[in-house]
Design an enzyme around this catalytic site. Structure first.
Site, mmCIF file in Angstrom:
data_model
loop_
_atom_site.group_PDB
_atom_site.id
_atom_site.type_symbol
_atom_site.label_atom_id
_atom_site.label_comp_id
_atom_site.label_asym_id
_atom_site.label_seq_id
_atom_site.Cartn_x
_atom_site.Cartn_y
_atom_site.Cartn_z
ATOM 1 N N MET A 30 55.684 23.935 15.468
ATOM 2 C CA MET A 30 56.808 23.278 15.753
ATOM 3 C C MET A 30 56.749 22.719 17.094
ATOM 4 O O MET A 30 58.003 22.209 17.579
ATOM 5 C CB MET A 30 58.162 24.499 15.616
ATOM 6 C CG MET A 30 58.157 24.938 14.313
ATOM 7 S SD MET A 30 59.811 25.630 14.156
ATOM 8 C CE MET A 30 60.064 26.803 15.296
ATOM 9 N N LEU A 33 53.739 22.697 22.558
ATOM 10 C CA LEU A 33 52.391 23.580 22.356
ATOM 11 C C LEU A 33 52.073 24.280 23.711
ATOM 12 O O LEU A 33 52.327 23.668 24.714
ATOM 13 C CB LEU A 33 51.292 22.462 22.069
ATOM 14 C CG LEU A 33 51.375 21.792 20.899
ATOM 15 C CD1 LEU A 33 50.409 20.657 20.650
ATOM 16 C CD2 LEU A 33 51.640 22.308 19.740
ATOM 17 N N HIS A 34 51.480 25.574 23.544
ATOM 18 C CA HIS A 34 51.148 26.188 24.661
ATOM 19 C C HIS A 34 49.806 26.736 24.192
ATOM 20 O O HIS A 34 49.022 26.473 23.389
ATOM 21 C CB HIS A 34 51.910 27.327 25.043
ATOM 22 C CG HIS A 34 52.198 28.139 23.849
ATOM 23 N ND1 HIS A 34 51.370 29.092 23.281
ATOM 24 C CD2 HIS A 34 53.450 28.660 23.186
ATOM 25 C CE1 HIS A 34 52.029 29.588 22.076
ATOM 26 N NE2 HIS A 34 53.349 29.243 22.000
ATOM 27 N N GLY A 36 48.348 29.395 23.066
ATOM 28 C CA GLY A 36 48.343 29.947 21.782
ATOM 29 C C GLY A 36 47.897 28.916 20.601
ATOM 30 O O GLY A 36 47.099 29.054 19.834
ATOM 31 N N HIS A 37 48.817 27.666 20.762
ATOM 32 C CA HIS A 37 48.609 26.809 19.692
ATOM 33 C C HIS A 37 47.111 26.080 19.959
ATOM 34 O O HIS A 37 46.470 25.836 18.880
ATOM 35 C CB HIS A 37 49.550 25.604 19.954
ATOM 36 C CG HIS A 37 51.119 26.006 19.586
ATOM 37 N ND1 HIS A 37 51.972 26.265 20.860
ATOM 38 C CD2 HIS A 37 51.878 26.561 18.358
ATOM 39 C CE1 HIS A 37 53.050 26.412 20.082
ATOM 40 N NE2 HIS A 37 53.036 26.855 18.936
ATOM 41 N N SER A 190 54.712 31.940 24.250
ATOM 42 C CA SER A 190 55.724 31.622 23.305
ATOM 43 C C SER A 190 56.428 30.465 23.814
ATOM 44 O O SER A 190 56.466 30.292 24.947
ATOM 45 C CB SER A 190 56.936 32.553 22.933
ATOM 46 O OG SER A 190 57.747 32.137 22.032
ATOM 47 N N SER A 191 56.845 29.394 22.941
ATOM 48 C CA SER A 191 57.385 28.424 23.354
ATOM 49 C C SER A 191 58.910 28.832 23.976
ATOM 50 O O SER A 191 59.374 28.196 24.860
ATOM 51 C CB SER A 191 57.636 27.500 22.117
ATOM 52 O OG SER A 191 56.543 27.039 21.730
#
Length: 288
Positions: A30, A33-34, A36-37, A190-191
């Site tokens: 969604m 991006l961080h 994790g993505h 997390s975003s």
């Protein structure tokens, strides 16, 4: 990198690579991006010939009063990061109507504990949240036709539900859940971490500490599920965090567990801290 704004453009773009027999990896996001993505994109790049990323804030997985309108969005930043990671195609529809056209009336729903427990409890986000997720992912599986789809373990329940959907509907795709990526202070990336003030972030660190306490307790002789959860509650209480839930469930079917019996156990937690609703989990395997 090619950015497709419509499903027709994406389907056309995928035609030649599919006919050539290239393996396709999908990372559904969604945006915002961080790391994790990015870890998912790197795994897809390493394993697959072609990497497709979706970039779409899916309204179907937001309930009334949730943060659909304020969810972090920065498309240009996200596209630049995707390009840096070697993504081949990004599906970034400009309008919601491209995904959910007028008259859209179909829902792909996984039933039972997989979507009705934990975050799916009707008193929490509800199963409709996961129905929104599985409907969107089913559409992506249909249009992209991936060989492998990569998800993060932080959203463990989501990955379990998607894996069940793929199995039940005969999607020829392997669903992979990769380890949680954490900030240096232990907070799961997390975003929604962007919502936290400095004090709220300090309190939020208690979630990962609580899970470590549960894991350490479970390793002790004579440990019970209740003693492990009690150890976690001590950490939460010390940070003045009142969890929405803290539960132990079978890591495969999400049925409640009463003991560590050799099967992997998912200890999952959700808590609202300020504006942010945060989730985290750990899988405890006492099978030896």
């Amino acid at each position: 990198m090619t950015t497709a704004r419509t499903t027709a453009e994406l389907r056309q773009a995928m035609g030649a690579p599919r006919r050539a027999g290239q393996t396709v990896g999908l990372v559904a996001t969604m945006g915002s991006l961080h790391e994790g993505h990015l870890s998912l994109l790197r795994a897809a790049r390493e394993r697959c010939d072609l990497v497709v990323m979706s970039l779409f804030v899916n309204p179907a997985q937001f309930g009334p009063g949730e943060d659909l309108e304020t969810y972090p969005r920065d498309e240009q930043r996200d596209l630049a990061l995707a390009a840096d990671e070697g993504v081949d195609f990004v599906f970034a529809p400009t309008f919601v109507q491209e995904v959910y056209p007028p008259g859209f009336a179909t829902t792909v729903a996984v039933a039972g504990a997989l979507t009705e427990a934990l975050c799916g409890d009707p008193a929490r986000r509800g199963p409709e949240h996961f129905h929104g997720v599985t409907t969107m992912v089913a559409k992506l599986f249909n249009v992209v036709g991936p060989d492998v789809a990569f998800f993060g373990q932080k959203d463990a329940q989501q990955a379990i539900a998607i894996r069940r959907m793929a199995h039940d509907l005969d999607f020829p795709v392997e669903v992979v859940a990769l380890p949680i990526v954490r900030e240096p202070d232990g907070l799961a990336m997390s975003s929604r971490n962007a919502y936290l003030s400095d004090d709220e972030r300090r309190r939020a660190r208690a979630l990962s500490r609580a899970l470590r306490a549960a894991e350490q307790s479970a390793a002790e002789d004579g440990a019970t599920v209740e003693s492990a959860l009690a150890a976690a509650r001590i950490e939460l209480a010390a940070a003045d965090v009142d969890p929405e839930y803290l539960e132990a469930r079978d890591a495969e079917d999400l049925e409640p567990v009463q003991s560590f019996n050799g099967r992997p156990v998912l200890v999952a937690i959700a808590a609202r801290i300020g504006r942010a609703r945060l989730i985290d989990n750990v899988v405890i395997d006492t099978g030896g």
